[in-house]
Design an enzyme around this catalytic site. Structure first.
Site, mmCIF file in Angstrom:
data_model
loop_
_atom_site.group_PDB
_atom_site.id
_atom_site.type_symbol
_atom_site.label_atom_id
_atom_site.label_comp_id
_atom_site.label_asym_id
_atom_site.label_seq_id
_atom_site.Cartn_x
_atom_site.Cartn_y
_atom_site.Cartn_z
ATOM 1 N N ASN A 44 0.872 -1.182 0.000
ATOM 2 C CA ASN A 44 0.000 0.000 0.000
ATOM 3 C C ASN A 44 0.910 1.233 0.000
ATOM 4 O O ASN A 44 1.510 1.555 1.017
ATOM 5 C CB ASN A 44 -0.886 -0.035 1.256
ATOM 6 C CG ASN A 44 -1.724 1.218 1.405
ATOM 7 O OD1 ASN A 44 -1.837 2.010 0.473
ATOM 8 N ND2 ASN A 44 -2.317 1.396 2.579
ATOM 9 N N LYS A 86 0.053 4.268 -0.299
ATOM 10 C CA LYS A 86 -0.628 5.436 0.294
ATOM 11 C C LYS A 86 -0.412 6.664 -0.589
ATOM 12 O O LYS A 86 -0.395 6.557 -1.803
ATOM 13 C CB LYS A 86 -0.136 5.661 1.730
ATOM 14 C CG LYS A 86 -0.220 4.399 2.589
ATOM 15 C CD LYS A 86 -0.064 4.693 4.052
ATOM 16 C CE LYS A 86 0.014 3.401 4.825
ATOM 17 N NZ LYS A 86 -0.066 3.565 6.245
ATOM 18 N N HIS A 91 -9.609 0.930 4.831
ATOM 19 C CA HIS A 91 -8.345 1.114 5.562
ATOM 20 C C HIS A 91 -8.612 2.035 6.755
ATOM 21 O O HIS A 91 -9.426 2.960 6.662
ATOM 22 C CB HIS A 91 -7.299 1.726 4.620
ATOM 23 C CG HIS A 91 -5.917 1.698 5.200
ATOM 24 N ND1 HIS A 91 -5.504 2.600 6.151
ATOM 25 C CD2 HIS A 91 -4.868 0.871 4.977
ATOM 26 C CE1 HIS A 91 -4.253 2.327 6.493
ATOM 27 N NE2 HIS A 91 -3.837 1.275 5.796
ATOM 28 N N GLU A 110 -7.052 4.428 7.897
ATOM 29 C CA GLU A 110 -6.846 5.863 7.610
ATOM 30 C C GLU A 110 -8.076 6.441 6.916
ATOM 31 O O GLU A 110 -8.431 7.595 7.136
ATOM 32 C CB GLU A 110 -5.576 6.045 6.764
ATOM 33 C CG GLU A 110 -4.326 5.805 7.612
ATOM 34 C CD GLU A 110 -3.117 5.326 6.849
ATOM 35 O OE1 GLU A 110 -3.103 5.387 5.600
ATOM 36 O OE2 GLU A 110 -2.161 4.876 7.506
ATOM 37 N N GLU A 134 -5.484 -5.309 10.589
ATOM 38 C CA GLU A 134 -4.477 -4.277 10.808
ATOM 39 C C GLU A 134 -4.780 -3.543 12.113
ATOM 40 O O GLU A 134 -5.590 -2.605 12.126
ATOM 41 C CB GLU A 134 -4.491 -3.263 9.668
ATOM 42 C CG GLU A 134 -4.233 -3.851 8.302
ATOM 43 C CD GLU A 134 -3.648 -2.808 7.364
ATOM 44 O OE1 GLU A 134 -2.532 -3.027 6.892
ATOM 45 O OE2 GLU A 134 -4.297 -1.783 7.135
ATOM 46 N N GLY A 189 2.170 2.088 10.810
ATOM 47 C CA GLY A 189 3.091 3.217 10.661
ATOM 48 C C GLY A 189 3.784 3.627 11.946
ATOM 49 O O GLY A 189 4.384 4.696 12.020
ATOM 50 N N SER A 238 3.221 -2.302 10.394
ATOM 51 C CA SER A 238 4.680 -2.286 10.562
ATOM 52 C C SER A 238 5.334 -3.628 10.207
ATOM 53 O O SER A 238 6.285 -4.053 10.870
ATOM 54 C CB SER A 238 5.063 -1.837 11.976
ATOM 55 O OG SER A 238 4.583 -0.522 12.207
HETATM 56 C C1 PEP Z 1 -0.901 -0.026 5.956
HETATM 57 O O1 PEP Z 1 -0.881 1.064 5.453
HETATM 58 O O2 PEP Z 1 -1.828 -0.770 5.658
HETATM 59 C C2 PEP Z 1 0.170 -0.428 6.852
HETATM 60 C C3 PEP Z 1 0.075 -1.588 7.425
HETATM 61 O O3 PEP Z 1 1.195 0.468 7.029
HETATM 62 P P1 PEP Z 1 2.620 0.152 7.743
HETATM 63 O O4 PEP Z 1 3.135 -1.123 7.149
HETATM 64 O O5 PEP Z 1 3.472 1.329 7.408
HETATM 65 O O6 PEP Z 1 2.364 0.011 9.212
#
Ligand code: PEP
Length: 268
Positions: free
Chosen positions: A12, A14, A98, A100, A170, A176, A216
């Site tokens: 992803n 973003k 997601h 976000e 997630e 992040g 992460s």
């Molecule tokens: C994500 O954006 O779905 C995500 C898991 O980000 P990160 O790997 O940076 O934590």
């Protein structure tokens, strides 16, 4: 029986990368994946790079994903993309719900459900994100929240319609932040999601559904996470922005697939 699910590693990107940067990153990933590996790989660039990345990925096994879609095919919905347009630009997958989008753009469970249905109609695979906040985890509400999101996303859809669905667990506190769920804690939630899917839509479908972990994921923790029985891949944010970090995570997916295949042959 050991899992026969093909692992899926999804990047992803973003709100990162110009068209040229997206092409360069996609090219490096495609060079590694070539005609295909034992695990499936998709990347989700920003919408403005989708057409260019489709060209870069052409003739390779890397799939193209969008980061969001509206549920309507077309209409007066300024700023939106639709499943029809995603298909037109070559998307095979679309990330939906997601955290976000839920947090900053008011995405609701009801909206996620409509998007899932619309994408499935157009044969774009929805990657539905679910996950709890830190407060919810600390209050012992992880499963209530996550399973509630799973229920809502699949409400009224049967196993046939939902066949290609992918879920990404997630935990919001791990996205992040550099904090990753312990592999066994993530496994517990993944197993609970699979049991809920089995209760809702039947065991035989639930055993085929890929449930990705996100939060992460990086080269250093990918193998451990992907060695869990119900972690079928990863949705990767930060570490998907460089081929150097993303490729070892893809390789962890390949190792999982090869390990499962060996186990299955011994079970036969
Ligand atoms: C994500 O954006 O779905 C995500 C898991 O980000 P990160 O790997 O940076 O934590």
């Amino acid at each position: 029986m050991t899992s026969a699910r093909t692992p899926l590693i999804a990047g992803n990107w973003k709100l990162h990368n110009t068209v040229a940067e997206s092409e360069a990153l996609a090219g490096a990933i495609a060079a590694h994946v070539g005609n295909g590996l034992a695990c499936e790989v998709v990347v989700a660039p920003v919408a403005t790079s989708l057409a260019a990345v489709r060209e870069t990925l052409s003739g390779t096994a890397v799939g193209l994903a969008a980061q969001n879609s509206h549920w309507e095919d077309s209409g007066a919905f300024t700023g939106e993309l639709s499943p029809v347009l995603l298909l037109d630009v070559g998307c095979t997958h679309c990330i939906i719900g997601h955290s976000e989008r839920r947090q900053y753009f008011g995405e609701t469970d009801a909206g996620v459900r409509k998007k899932v249905s619309a994408l499935l109609v157009h044969k774009v695979v929805p990657i539905v994100c679910v996950g709890e906040s830190l407060d919810e985890r600390e209050a012992g509400k992880t499963l209530d929240v996550v399973l509630g999101q799973v229920d809502a996303a699949t409400d009224g859809l049967d196993a046939v319609a939902l066949a290609p669905l992918v879920i990404a667990y997630e935990p919001i506190w791990a996205i992040g932040t550099g904090r990753t769920a312990k592999a066994e804690d993530a496994q517990e939630v993944h197993a609970a999601i699979r049991s809920r899917l089995a209760e809702l839509k039947g065991e035989s479908w639930a055993t085929t559904v890929r449930i990705l972990y996100g939060g992460s994921v990086k080269p250093a923790n990918a193998d451990e996470l992907l060695s869990q029985p119900d972690i079928d891949g990863a949705l990767v944010g930060g570490a998907s922005l460089s081929a150097e970090n993303f490729i070892p995570i893809i390789d962890a997916g390949v190792s999982r697939a090869e390990f499962s295949a060996r186990r299955r042959s011994l079970e036969l």
